[in-house]
Design an enzyme around this catalytic site. Structure first.
Site, PDB file in Angstrom:
ATOM      1  N   LYS A 122      13.484  20.360 -18.690  1.00 49.94           N
ATOM      2  CA  LYS A 122      14.957  21.470 -18.766  1.00 49.94           C
ATOM      3  C   LYS A 122      16.073  20.723 -19.107  1.00 49.94           C
ATOM      4  O   LYS A 122      16.198  21.944 -19.729  1.00 49.94           O
ATOM      5  CB  LYS A 122      14.421  21.779 -17.230  1.00 49.94           C
ATOM      6  N   LYS A 204      23.462  -2.496  -8.564  1.00 54.12           N
ATOM      7  CA  LYS A 204      21.764  -2.825  -8.549  1.00 54.12           C
ATOM      8  C   LYS A 204      21.012  -3.513  -9.258  1.00 54.12           C
ATOM      9  O   LYS A 204      21.236  -3.282 -10.527  1.00 54.12           O
ATOM     10  CB  LYS A 204      21.651  -1.864  -7.833  1.00 54.12           C
ATOM     11  N   LYS A 207      16.415  -4.486 -14.880  1.00 52.71           N
ATOM     12  CA  LYS A 207      16.456  -4.789 -15.763  1.00 52.71           C
ATOM     13  C   LYS A 207      16.744  -4.157 -17.100  1.00 52.71           C
ATOM     14  O   LYS A 207      16.763  -4.581 -17.780  1.00 52.71           O
ATOM     15  CB  LYS A 207      14.771  -4.693 -16.396  1.00 52.71           C
TER      16      LYS A 207
END
Ligand code: TRP
Length: 333
Positions: A122, A204, A207
């Site tokens: 959306k 944090k 990967k």
């Protein structure tokens, strides 16, 4: 009576120290602290990973790497553990289809992962079904089959998976009320949020941020990564803050005595080069033995296959019994 505790791990291919401290070690601790007659079912949720992994080599390698990682860390040491590959248990996929037929579509419309994709579409002005395949849409039903198919009592998961376990409960109730009592109602066991493991740049460890410390790479590569940890430009004799990325990473590996010593060194002043050297030492001390075991397993696919096959045989016995009960209730038998 012992409880059945089950959890699936998706082979998404990110083996870094964030997974080690955040997922592997807490699980091993939970097994160690459990009752003697509890059973832990750990499986590679390989068919769930098909949703995002479309490269056959990546799919295959990720599965072996994940299995080797958990084995290297000692998962299969306990006789309470049944370690298997989801796709080896045919019964689950039959159960998946049966469960689809008692699962309201509206329940799937509310699932977070699906809803997130719809919201993204959306926002981007795209068709709401863009990038939504039936694997994504039905993901929670297969997960319910994983759980209900093994008579599970508890499902230890991170908070992000809580809704999936609640959906499995709803599906169990729906089946039970249509055909008669059959399934336990599984409960999510939300793992305490392990403090977020931070990556080389202070965000944090993930990967997708390219800031990870790999778990099993050789000593040199480990050192290279630790050298990349971002530090400030304070000089050697200036006091240092322990609210720094390097300290938080050091602390993961250090004993409490080492940690206290490092705090004192930070107060007095110490060069970042020296801190990195010490971090590298403690990290390597912890990771070297499991790296060796990992290399042993990853170079021995046949052994991994055998271990997973032994697990699959045990898991199949349970799943077969559940499916027999289900097939009797639906009138197939
Ligand atoms: N969806 C879980 C994840 O992404 C993996 C998973 C698959 C799982 N089946 C499961 C977890 C059953 C617990 C129980 O992490």
């Amino acid at each position: 009576m012992g409880k059945i505790i089950l959890t699936g791990i998706k082979p998404t291919g990110d083996l870094h120290i964030g997974n080690y401290f955040g997922a592997i070690l807490p699980s091993l601790k939970m097994i160690e602290k459990s009752k003697d007659d509890d059973i832990f079912m750990f499986f590679l949720a390989d068919y769930h990973a098909l949703n995002t992994l479309k490269d056959k080599n990546e799919f295959k390698n990720n599965c072996y790497e994940l299995a080797a990682a958990w084995l290297a860390c000692g998962l299969a040491k306990s006789s309470k553990v049944i370690f298997y590959r989801q796709s080896d248990i045919d019964e689950l996929f039959k159960l998946n289809w049966i469960l689809c037929n008692v699962t309201p579509k509206g329940l799937m419309n509310r699932a977070h992962a699906y809803k997130a994709q719809v919201e993204l579409n959306k926002t981007n002005g795209q068709d709401i079904d863009h990038n939504v395949n039936m694997g994504l849409y039905n993901y929670p039903v297969l997960m319910a089959a994983d759980i209900l198919g093994m008579n599970t009592n508890f499902v230890p998961v991170g908070i992000d998976q809580k809704q999936h376990v609640e959906i499995a409960r709803e599906i169990a109730k729906s089946f039970n009320s249509t055909y008669g009592e059959c399934f336990n109602l599984p409960e999510a066991f939300i793992k305490k949020e392990v403090a977020t493991i931070i990556g080389l740049d202070g965000r944090k460890m993930s990967k997708s941020y390219n800031n990870v410390i790999p778990l099993f790479k050789d000593e040199k590569t480990l050192k290279k990564h630790i050298d990349r940890i971002v530090t400030d430009s304070s000089s050697v004799d200036e006091p240092k803050s322990t609210d720094t990325t390097i300290f938080k990473i050091y602390e993961l590996f250090a004993t409490s005595v080492e940690k206290q010593e490092m705090i004192r060194a930070f107060e007095k002043g110490i060069g970042w080069g020296e801190v990195k050297k010490k971090t590298n030492e403690v990290a390597n001390r912890e990771l070297a033995p499991i790296r060796e075991k990992y290399n042993y397993y990853i170079n021995n696919h046949k052994l991994i296959d055998e271990i997973l096959q032994t697990g699959a045989e045990k898991a199949k016995k349970i799943a077969r019994q559940v499916l027999d009960r289900v097939e009797t209730l639906i009138g197939k038998k």
